[in-house]
Design an enzyme around this catalytic site. Structure first.
Site, PDB file in Angstrom:
ATOM      1  N   GLY A 134      56.717   4.299  22.140  1.00  0.00           N
ATOM      2  CA  GLY A 134      57.041   5.216  23.230  1.00  0.00           C
ATOM      3  C   GLY A 134      57.526   6.550  22.700  1.00  0.00           C
ATOM      4  N   ASN A 149      61.011  -7.530  27.560  1.00  0.00           N
ATOM      5  CA  ASN A 149      60.132  -6.393  27.855  1.00  0.00           C
ATOM      6  C   ASN A 149      59.545  -6.434  29.277  1.00  0.00           C
ATOM      7  OD1 ASN A 149      58.894  -6.112  24.424  1.00  0.00           O
ATOM      8  ND2 ASN A 149      60.481  -4.915  25.454  1.00  0.00           N
ATOM      9  N   ASP A 182      58.151  -1.135  16.459  1.00  0.00           N
ATOM     10  CA  ASP A 182      58.932  -0.390  17.454  1.00  0.00           C
ATOM     11  C   ASP A 182      58.685   1.110  17.325  1.00  0.00           C
ATOM     12  OD1 ASP A 182      60.647  -0.118  19.578  1.00  0.00           O
ATOM     13  OD2 ASP A 182      62.482  -0.406  18.417  1.00  0.00           O
ATOM     14  N   ARG A 209      60.425  -3.614  31.781  1.00  0.00           N
ATOM     15  CA  ARG A 209      59.808  -2.276  31.761  1.00  0.00           C
ATOM     16  C   ARG A 209      59.040  -2.023  33.057  1.00  0.00           C
ATOM     17  NH1 ARG A 209      58.238  -0.804  25.597  1.00  0.00           N
ATOM     18  NH2 ARG A 209      60.193  -1.524  24.709  1.00  0.00           N
ATOM     19  N   ARG A 211      53.737   7.210  27.341  1.00  0.00           N
ATOM     20  CA  ARG A 211      54.112   6.113  26.446  1.00  0.00           C
ATOM     21  C   ARG A 211      52.929   5.204  26.119  1.00  0.00           C
ATOM     22  NH1 ARG A 211      59.227   4.420  25.838  1.00  0.00           N
ATOM     23  NH2 ARG A 211      58.493   2.272  25.712  1.00  0.00           N
TER      24      ARG A 211
HETATM   25  C1  IPE Z   1      61.567  -5.028  20.297  1.00  0.00           C
HETATM   26  O1  IPE Z   1      61.478  -3.711  20.660  1.00  0.00           O
HETATM   27  C2  IPE Z   1      60.420  -5.768  20.910  1.00  0.00           C
HETATM   28  C3  IPE Z   1      59.121  -5.493  20.331  1.00  0.00           C
HETATM   29  C4  IPE Z   1      58.895  -4.725  19.312  1.00  0.00           C
HETATM   30  C5  IPE Z   1      58.045  -6.166  20.969  1.00  0.00           C
HETATM   31  P1  IPE Z   1      62.261  -3.139  21.925  1.00  0.00           P
HETATM   32  O2  IPE Z   1      61.919  -1.715  22.004  1.00  0.00           O
HETATM   33  O3  IPE Z   1      61.978  -3.965  23.129  1.00  0.00           O
HETATM   34  O4  IPE Z   1      63.772  -3.384  21.511  1.00  0.00           O
HETATM   35  P2  IPE Z   1      65.097  -2.686  21.984  1.00  0.00           P
HETATM   36  O5  IPE Z   1      65.071  -2.676  23.476  1.00  0.00           O
HETATM   37  O6  IPE Z   1      65.092  -1.302  21.429  1.00  0.00           O
HETATM   38  O7  IPE Z   1      66.187  -3.516  21.401  1.00  0.00           O
HETATM   39  C1  IPE Z   2      57.258  -1.014  20.706  1.00  0.00           C
HETATM   40  O1  IPE Z   2      57.410   0.303  21.075  1.00  0.00           O
HETATM   41  C2  IPE Z   2      56.229  -1.732  21.535  1.00  0.00           C
HETATM   42  C3  IPE Z   2      56.776  -2.731  22.466  1.00  0.00           C
HETATM   43  C4  IPE Z   2      58.020  -3.073  22.576  1.00  0.00           C
HETATM   44  C5  IPE Z   2      55.814  -3.343  23.371  1.00  0.00           C
HETATM   45  P1  IPE Z   2      58.353   0.736  22.267  1.00  0.00           P
HETATM   46  O2  IPE Z   2      57.560   0.729  23.523  1.00  0.00           O
HETATM   47  O3  IPE Z   2      59.569  -0.107  22.301  1.00  0.00           O
HETATM   48  O4  IPE Z   2      58.702   2.214  21.865  1.00  0.00           O
HETATM   49  P2  IPE Z   2      60.104   2.924  21.981  1.00  0.00           P
HETATM   50  O5  IPE Z   2      61.101   2.065  21.273  1.00  0.00           O
HETATM   51  O6  IPE Z   2      60.412   3.042  23.443  1.00  0.00           O
HETATM   52  O7  IPE Z   2      59.909   4.240  21.319  1.00  0.00           O
HETATM   53 MG    MG Z   3      61.422   0.067  21.435  1.00  0.00          MG
END
Ligand code: IPE
Ligand code: IPE
Ligand code: MG
Length: 261
Positions: A41, A86, A38, A89, A51
């Site tokens: 982004g 996801n 995580d 998004r 991102r």
């Molecule tokens: C969890 O991360 C999913 C993955 C790492 C693929 P998210 O970024 O989707 O989780 P939340 O929304 O912060 O709970």
């Molecule tokens: C994890 O990073 C990757 C996926 C969930 C695909 P994020 O895309 O959730 O990054 P943040 O949490 O928005 O920073």
């Molecule tokens: Mg995330």
């Protein structure tokens, strides 16, 4: 388990001040390490980048985590790449991720061949674009005979959907008369999850500081040790991995019993 000590030492040369290979006990490594990757982004946003650049940078961290796991001799590495939630998004980001999964796997297949790594996927792959599904199938076919480490990538994975699916499979077997109601126990569920046949994770690492599971392996993590680091996923490297293992080895696992002395 396969471990080449010379390669391992070379891999962990140039240690930072606070952690080195000597800080972990190679005889007490987690058998299954699982990653919630995580913060891609936020990593990008902090640099004024789109991102998507964070996701691209995250691929390098995952490659390093696979290599680190192989070098240490971990049996199973699993990683959460895309959740059932996801899809919410922006379409552009979803498309980029799906394309990134496909192109990355093609590029990284030689690593799996070289390191004897068997690939698995956790999740419902039917809903993925054909390009991604086809490449995933190729990865499965090309690595099915490897018996070194197992690398399980969770894509379109959601724990609740996984458990509901297992319940459906159980119900179908009961209805067909191939499973008796008395045999519906925890093993009957476990063996119908995407993780069937894999040991439960010993260590769960979540990057970027969030203290939640986000619908990841709710069943399998029942007695897993959790480690959360504020580091964003693209900055997660072999040393962060070692810090997590060191923390894991400092825990007393009891599984509801009493402390071993
Ligand atoms: C969890 O991360 C999913 C993955 C790492 C693929 P998210 O970024 O989707 O989780 P939340 O929304 O912060 O709970
Ligand atoms: C994890 O990073 C990757 C996926 C969930 C695909 P994020 O895309 O959730 O990054 P943040 O949490 O928005 O920073
Ligand atoms: Mg995330």
């Amino acid at each position: 388990m396969q471990r080449d000590i010379e390669k391992l030492k070379a891999y962990f040369q140039d240690a930072p001040a606070d952690i080195s290979l000597a800080d972990v006990d190679l005889e007490r490594l987690p058998r299954h390490v699982s990653l919630i990757m995580d913060g891609n982004g936020r990593w990008a946003q902090a640099r004024g980048l789109d991102r998507s650049r964070g996701h691209v940078a995250g691929v390098d961290s995952l490659r390093e985590a696979v290599t680190t796991s192989v070098r240490l001799g971990v049996d199973v590495l699993s990683a959460y790449a895309f959740s059932t939630e996801n899809w919410k998004r922006p379409q552009r980001e979803v498309n980029l991720l799906m394309h990134l999964f496909a192109t990355t796997l093609v590029k990284e297949l030689p690593l799996f061949h070289q390191e004897n790594v068997r690939l698995r996927f956790l999740g419902d792959l039917e809903a993925l674009p054909k390009e991604t599904r086809d490449v995933f199938q190729r990865g499965l076919d090309e690595t099915e005979r490897y018996d070194g480490m197992t690398f399980a990538l969770a894509v379109n994975y959601g724990s609740r959907a996984e458990i509901a699916r297992a319940a459906r499979l159980v119900a179908a077997d009961v209805a067909a008369g191939t499973l008796s109601l008395d045999d519906v126990d925890a093993d009957a569920i476990s063996s119908r999850l995407y993780t069937a046949g894999l040991p439960d994770p010993d260590l769960l690492i979540r990057t970027s500081g969030e203290l939640r599971l986000s619908n990841y392996l709710l069943w399998q993590l029942a007695y897993t040790e959790m480690y959360v680091t504020d580091t964003y996923w693209p900055d997660f490297d072999r040393w962060e991995y070692l810090r997590a293992v060191r923390a894991f080895q400092g825990r007393g696992r009891r599984y509801g019993g009493v402390v071993n002395s």
